[in-house]
Design an enzyme around this catalytic site. Structure first.
Site: not given
Ligand code: F6R
Length: 237
Positions: A136, A138, A143
């Site tokens: 999304n 973030h 968010e």
């Molecule tokens: C992790 C964080 C999140 C992830 C995001 C992507 O510390 O802050 O923003 O970077 O959710 O996660 P993955 O890499 O699992 O797709």
């Protein structure tokens, strides 16, 4: 903005590790902002391998993490402190007292957020911030529709994020409902940002992030305004 098109996830991990290695070579006492999640796992593996080969020295660096779940202790297997210890810090010569993750079990969470932001400032800010991106848009746990001027704060996780993260817990009910995260302003104040993204399922959000309008409904779109952004992407741009 500089974009590196990786040929594979392994290639992405090598390219990201190259940039982190170069930062340590240029400035041995660099302050890194690190991320958790699945995307940086290969990058951390690369860094560990390079350390074991004697190519990298982490003894002078400091590391601050983006975020932590509220309520999880450091030894909880799903805490981000545990992730960083087991994926990286336990395998390299970093001084653990120079590694920081927000304390999710702090008595006063608002005070912990203020303390964490002040800590980052007292370190002179972040030299290189590593980021993953959520489906999304973030970054950290910021968010959609988070104000761009936020500093470290406590967020109530969206149902979609709780669902996405429930794969790591025994049940959805066990996923914490809140997290502490660096704010978008905190992230944007880093001197350099390295965004890594892998997989076709991130293609849509990467398109919006890098080429769409800059707006709070796509938090990562603010990264377009950063003066020193490098993107390493595999199969999503
Ligand atoms: C992790 C964080 C999140 C992830 C995001 C992507 O510390 O802050 O923003 O970077 O959710 O996660 P993955 O890499 O699992 O797709």
């Amino acid at each position: 903005m500089k974009i590196i098109h990786a040929k594979s996830y392994e290639d992405l991990s090598c390219e990201a590790a190259n940039i982190i290695s170069a930062q340590i070579t240029q400035k041995s006492n660099s302050v890194f902002g690190f991320a958790t999640g699945s995307t940086p796992i290969g990058t951390y593996e690369q860094l560990v391998q390079r350390y074991k080969k004697g190519e990298l020295d982490f003894s002078g660096i400091t590391a601050v993490n983006l975020d932590e779940y509220v309520g999880l202790s450091e030894d909880h297997e799903q805490s981000y402190r545990y992730f960083m210890n087991t994926r990286l810090y336990d395998h390299i010569n970093i001084d653990k007292s120079h590694t920081f993750v927000p304390i999710g079990t702090a008595q006063d969470i608002d005070n912990e957020c203020l303390r964490y932001e002040e800590l980052i400032n007292s370190l002179g800010g972040i030299d290189l911030q590593l980021l993953g991106i959520g489906h999304n848009g973030h970054i950290g746990f910021n968010e959609p529709n988070t104000c761009f001027s936020t500093t470290t704060h406590c967020v109530k996780l969206k149902d979609t994020t709780i669902k996405a993260n429930s794969r790591f817990f025994a049940s959805e009910a066990q996923v914490p409902t809140h997290a502490i995260t660096m704010g978008i302003k905190t992230i944007m104040q880093a001197k350099k940002i390295l965004l890594i993204a892998s997989g076709a399922e991130k293609a849509d959000i990467m398109q919006k992030t890098l080429y769409g309008p800059v707006m709070p409904s796509v938090p990562a779109s603010i990264l377009q305004m950063h003066p020193d952004l490098t993107v390493v992407a595999f199969d999503c741009i």
